[in-house]
Design an enzyme around this catalytic site. Structure first.
Site, PDB file in Angstrom:
ATOM      1  N   LYS A  54      -2.106   7.921   3.897  1.00 58.63           N
ATOM      2  CA  LYS A  54      -1.487   6.679   3.422  1.00 58.63           C
ATOM      3  C   LYS A  54      -0.138   6.472   4.101  1.00 58.63           C
ATOM      4  O   LYS A  54       0.169   5.379   4.574  1.00 58.63           O
ATOM      5  CB  LYS A  54      -1.315   6.715   1.893  1.00 58.63           C
ATOM      6  CG  LYS A  54      -2.626   6.473   1.160  1.00 58.63           C
ATOM      7  CD  LYS A  54      -2.526   6.781  -0.326  1.00 58.63           C
ATOM      8  CE  LYS A  54      -3.920   6.672  -0.958  1.00 58.63           C
ATOM      9  NZ  LYS A  54      -3.979   7.176  -2.335  1.00 58.63           N
ATOM     10  N   GLN A  98      -0.249   9.218  -7.014  1.00 59.34           N
ATOM     11  CA  GLN A  98      -1.548   9.784  -6.640  1.00 59.34           C
ATOM     12  C   GLN A  98      -2.194  10.473  -7.846  1.00 59.34           C
ATOM     13  O   GLN A  98      -1.583  11.323  -8.485  1.00 59.34           O
ATOM     14  CB  GLN A  98      -1.361  10.785  -5.483  1.00 59.34           C
ATOM     15  CG  GLN A  98      -2.647  11.357  -4.933  1.00 59.34           C
ATOM     16  CD  GLN A  98      -3.513  10.314  -4.237  1.00 59.34           C
ATOM     17  OE1 GLN A  98      -3.019   9.484  -3.456  1.00 59.34           O
ATOM     18  NE2 GLN A  98      -4.800  10.322  -4.519  1.00 59.34           N
ATOM     19  N   ASP A 121      -1.759  -0.124  -6.933  1.00 58.50           N
ATOM     20  CA  ASP A 121      -3.097   0.385  -7.278  1.00 58.50           C
ATOM     21  C   ASP A 121      -3.788  -0.539  -8.282  1.00 58.50           C
ATOM     22  O   ASP A 121      -5.003  -0.427  -8.489  1.00 58.50           O
ATOM     23  CB  ASP A 121      -2.973   1.789  -7.903  1.00 58.50           C
ATOM     24  CG  ASP A 121      -3.453   2.874  -6.959  1.00 58.50           C
ATOM     25  OD1 ASP A 121      -4.151   2.541  -5.974  1.00 58.50           O
ATOM     26  OD2 ASP A 121      -3.141   4.056  -7.200  1.00 58.50           O
TER      27      ASP A 121
END
Ligand code: NDP
Length: 300
Positions: A54, A98, A121
């Site tokens: 990422k 994460q 997200d």
């Protein structure tokens, strides 16, 4: 084999190129550089690989990447304090924690501490509600990527029968919401669904997000249907040598490709789209934060 293979890798590269071009324009015209902060707690090896990728792709798209690595034993309060700082930092437009988090942390509590407008997200309860009620939201990356590929293939999805197998908050539910928003007739199947095979055979669009290797075979698929395989499963591959493994989806590719009209492969289908959509969401968040027009074709 008759199905068109949907090349997610090429599609994702194209999305990343579009993001990079718009980032360059933002810098040139407004002096703004979008920034993505990724927070990793603990040392899960798979998560480390994701976070590294990422960061790399964020920088390649011309954006700022901020990585925060915390030890596994970090107190939840310390993580919440870091999120408060990132929420207040004007150079950070997107924040991603994460998952999974270590067992002593309350995942919902942590996710809901992220400012909704920076929640790239799309897991914050406010974004979930916004998506469900048709308001402007941050949309979860994996289903957003699936929708982009479906729209590219079909144009309008209006009136199509869609079946989503899987009801997780990360993939199944937001996928169903997006398809509903595009006027599909949507059914969500899960582990308690009866006659699941028959149900899937009615679908013009079949999305598999189950986490069971090659569960869905060609016999489950309506001839000509579009099959989106979100699953990522590692299975033994003794033909490659002792102890070797390979990745497969939730769909049995060879039998499905003989029946479907179009299908995403694993690897090289949905997977690459997830990070590409994370970059797109960061750009979108940045444009919204500065009251600028949203990037075209990269959001819903
Ligand atoms: P979850 O485990 O959270 O959810 C799986 C869903 O599948 C559940 O709703 C479960 O039903 C359902 N299910 C399980 N067994 C069956 C069955 N036999 N028949 C019908 N439904 C069943 O998984 P995720 O949604 O997080 O992920 C799904 C897959 O997608 C995984 O392989 C994951 O690795 C992959 N993935 C890929 C991403 C990408 O970037 N390509 C991103 C995220 C996930 P129930 O609710 O009843 O238990």
């Amino acid at each position: 084999m008759s199905a068109e293979i949907i090349d997610g890798k090429a599609f994702a590269a194209d999305v990343r190129r579009k993001v990079a071009a718009q980032v360059a324009r933002l810098k040139a015209e407004h002096g703004i550089t979008p920034g993505l902060a990724v927070v990793l707690v603990g040392d899960d090896p798979a998560s480390q690989v994701y976070v590294r990728n990422k960061g790399k792709m964020t920088v390649e798209a011309g954006m700022n990447s901020f990585e925060h690595r915390l030890p596994a034993e970090t107190e939840e309060a310390a993580l919440l304090a870091l999120l408060d700082d990132l929420n207040a930092d004007p150079t950070v437009h997107g924040i991603l924690v994460q998952l999974p988090l270590p067992g002593h942390m309350d995942e919902a509590n942590v996710i809901n501490r992220i400012a909704p407008e920076k929640d790239v997200d799309g897991f914050h309860i406010s974004n979930v509600g916004r998506l469900a009620t048709g308001q402007k939201a941050m949309v979860p990356c994996t289903p957003l990527g699936c929708l982009m590929m479906l729209r590219d293939l079909h144009g309008s999805l209006s009136g199509m029968d869609a079946v989503v197998v899987g009801r997780s908050n990360i993939v199944g539910k937001p996928m169903a919401q997006l398809l509903l928003r595009d006027s599909c007739t949507v059914t969500i199947a899960h582990s308690r669904t009866r006659n699941i095979e028959e149900l899937c055979r009615r679908a013009d669009i079949l999305v598999a997000a189950v986490g069971r290797a090659e569960m869905i075979t060609g016999a489950w698929i309506k001839p000509g249907a579009t099959v989106i395989d979100v699953g990522i499963n590692r299975i033994p591959a003794p033909e490659r040598g002792e102890g070797r493994t390979r990745l497969v989806g939730d769909v049995h590719f060879d039998s499905a490709a003989r029946v479907a009209g179009a299908i995403t492969p694993v690897p090289g289908g949905v997977g690459p789209m997830t990070i590409a959509c994370l970059l797109a969401n960061t750009l979108t968040a940045c444009c919204r934060a500065h009251g600028l027009p949203e990037p075209e074709g990269l959001t819903v």
